[in-house]
Design a protein around this motif. Structure first.
Motif, PDB file in Angstrom:
ATOM      1  N   GLN A  33      35.957  60.852  58.066  1.00 42.92           N
ATOM      2  CA  GLN A  33      37.221  60.316  57.575  1.00 42.92           C
ATOM      3  C   GLN A  33      37.054  59.542  56.270  1.00 42.92           C
ATOM      4  O   GLN A  33      38.031  59.251  55.581  1.00 42.92           O
ATOM      5  CB  GLN A  33      37.881  59.428  58.635  1.00 42.92           C
ATOM      6  N   THR A  38      36.976  66.330  53.592  1.00 44.28           N
ATOM      7  CA  THR A  38      37.112  66.746  54.977  1.00 44.28           C
ATOM      8  C   THR A  38      38.577  66.704  55.407  1.00 44.28           C
ATOM      9  O   THR A  38      39.393  66.007  54.818  1.00 44.28           O
ATOM     10  CB  THR A  38      36.301  65.824  55.901  1.00 44.28           C
ATOM     11  N   ARG A  39      38.889  67.464  56.446  1.00 47.75           N
ATOM     12  CA  ARG A  39      40.257  67.481  56.957  1.00 47.75           C
ATOM     13  C   ARG A  39      40.542  66.219  57.770  1.00 47.75           C
ATOM     14  O   ARG A  39      39.668  65.702  58.452  1.00 47.75           O
ATOM     15  CB  ARG A  39      40.480  68.715  57.833  1.00 47.75           C
ATOM     16  N   ASP A  41      41.933  64.003  60.766  1.00 46.19           N
ATOM     17  CA  ASP A  41      41.973  64.185  62.211  1.00 46.19           C
ATOM     18  C   ASP A  41      42.517  62.895  62.816  1.00 46.19           C
ATOM     19  O   ASP A  41      41.918  61.825  62.662  1.00 46.19           O
ATOM     20  CB  ASP A  41      40.572  64.483  62.736  1.00 46.19           C
ATOM     21  N   ASP A  43      42.484  61.891  65.726  1.00 45.03           N
ATOM     22  CA  ASP A  43      41.644  61.346  66.781  1.00 45.03           C
ATOM     23  C   ASP A  43      40.502  60.496  66.230  1.00 45.03           C
ATOM     24  O   ASP A  43      39.832  59.793  66.996  1.00 45.03           O
ATOM     25  CB  ASP A  43      41.068  62.476  67.639  1.00 45.03           C
ATOM     26  N   GLU A  44      40.261  60.552  64.915  1.00 40.47           N
ATOM     27  CA  GLU A  44      39.195  59.767  64.310  1.00 40.47           C
ATOM     28  C   GLU A  44      39.736  58.416  63.845  1.00 40.47           C
ATOM     29  O   GLU A  44      40.927  58.281  63.574  1.00 40.47           O
ATOM     30  CB  GLU A  44      38.603  60.516  63.109  1.00 40.47           C
ATOM     31  N   THR A  50      42.020  58.598  54.630  1.00 40.16           N
ATOM     32  CA  THR A  50      43.000  59.073  55.614  1.00 40.16           C
ATOM     33  C   THR A  50      44.409  59.107  55.032  1.00 40.16           C
ATOM     34  O   THR A  50      45.141  60.084  55.198  1.00 40.16           O
ATOM     35  CB  THR A  50      42.970  58.195  56.873  1.00 40.16           C
ATOM     36  N   LEU A  67      47.736  69.581  62.804  1.00 46.08           N
ATOM     37  CA  LEU A  67      47.146  68.258  62.986  1.00 46.08           C
ATOM     38  C   LEU A  67      47.754  67.569  64.204  1.00 46.08           C
ATOM     39  O   LEU A  67      47.036  67.000  65.038  1.00 46.08           O
ATOM     40  CB  LEU A  67      47.385  67.425  61.726  1.00 46.08           C
ATOM     41  N   HIS A  70      46.670  69.382  67.446  1.00 40.90           N
ATOM     42  CA  HIS A  70      45.271  69.083  67.793  1.00 40.90           C
ATOM     43  C   HIS A  70      45.153  67.717  68.464  1.00 40.90           C
ATOM     44  O   HIS A  70      44.329  67.529  69.369  1.00 40.90           O
ATOM     45  CB  HIS A  70      44.411  69.131  66.529  1.00 40.90           C
ATOM     46  N   ALA A  71      45.963  66.758  68.024  1.00 39.91           N
ATOM     47  CA  ALA A  71      45.924  65.402  68.585  1.00 39.91           C
ATOM     48  C   ALA A  71      46.769  65.277  69.844  1.00 39.91           C
ATOM     49  O   ALA A  71      46.802  64.198  70.451  1.00 39.91           O
ATOM     50  CB  ALA A  71      46.391  64.392  67.535  1.00 39.91           C
ATOM     51  N   LYS A 120      49.820  57.606  63.886  1.00 38.29           N
ATOM     52  CA  LYS A 120      48.510  56.978  63.698  1.00 38.29           C
ATOM     53  C   LYS A 120      48.657  55.468  63.528  1.00 38.29           C
ATOM     54  O   LYS A 120      47.830  54.694  64.031  1.00 38.29           O
ATOM     55  CB  LYS A 120      47.829  57.583  62.464  1.00 38.29           C
TER      56      LYS A 120
END
Length: 241
Positions: A33, A38-39, A41, A43-44, A50, A67, A70-71, A120
């Motif tokens: 992150q 990087t993509r 996420d 969950d991170e 971010t 996204l 996935h979460a 988030k």
């Protein structure tokens, strides 16, 4: 002899710099992150990039929905809005969150990147802050809306607001599970736990949104936090007041 010492010193400085960069890369590999390529996420933990990654999803509705999927975030797509008379207004990436704390009024449509950041924000900032300050969770987040076909500050000319494309949301307060209410208008100026909570969640929002404006900015924001995902290209500059 002096020249040799100088060269050895330079080599040592370069070696230390290379080593520092190497160690930084190794550390960052454990925190994707914090890397710009990087993509994102949900969950991170929140990382250095971010917020920028979330704002970049403004042009990629499919990736933004992936996204959320996935979460495990529950939501429903909203019908697109277009204005042939005012082409600057409308959106095609709207969703309605059905997960997390209740939004009041209900049925709020947000652009996907704004909704992703809101989830988030609640997970990592709002709920932990509420538990620390009040020993309770946030049950409801109150707001003044998102989509509004208008220019900045409601002027008749000039640039268009991020609200015109549902890329902004105005948060006015919170209600806790124990019935406690926290108002930006009433509690920001004071002291104590409510004011501290509001400042903490404002500062946290700055890690996730391109723009966050609070009562510290001007009188027009005395009763809410304006949070948006303005796309600012390669510069990626952010506003937090």
């Amino acid at each position: 002899m002096t020249r040799a010492i100088r060269w050895l010193t330079r080599i040592l400085v370069v070696a230390i710099a290379i080593g520092a960069v190497f160690l930084a890369i190794v550390w960052l590999r454990g925190r994707p992150q914090d890397l710009p390529w990087t993509r994102v996420d949900l969950d991170e933990p929140i990382g250095l990039f971010t917020g920028r990654k979330l704002a970049a999803l403004t042009d990629d509705f499919a990736q933004c929905r992936a996204l959320l999927d996935h979460a495990g975030v529950a939501y429903r797509p909203a019908d697109p809005v277009s204005r042939t008379d005012v082409p600057q207004c409308g959106f095609s990436d709207g969703i309605v969150l059905t997960d997390g704390a209740a939004l009041a009024p209900a049925g709020l449509t947000l652009s996907c990147p704004v909704a992703a950041a809101l989830i988030k924000w609640e997970w990592d900032i709002v709920q932990p802050a509420a538990r620390r300050h009040f020993g309770s969770r946030v049950a409801t987040i109150t707001h003044f809306g998102s989509y509004s076909c208008r220019r900045l500050y409601g002027r008749e000319s000039g640039g268009w607001s991020e609200h015109a494309t549902a890329d902004a949301v105005d948060i006015s307060g919170f209600r806790l599970a124990d019935g406690t209410t926290i108002s930006v208008l009433k509690d920001w100026p004071g002291g104590g736990a409510k004011a501290a909570f509001l400042r903490e969640v404002r500062d946290g929002a700055c890690k996730l949104y391109a723009t966050v404006l609070s009562p510290d900015y001007n009188a027009q924001h005395a009763d809410h936090f304006h949070m948006d995902q303005a796309s600012r290209g390669a510069s990626g500059w952010r506003a937090c007041r």
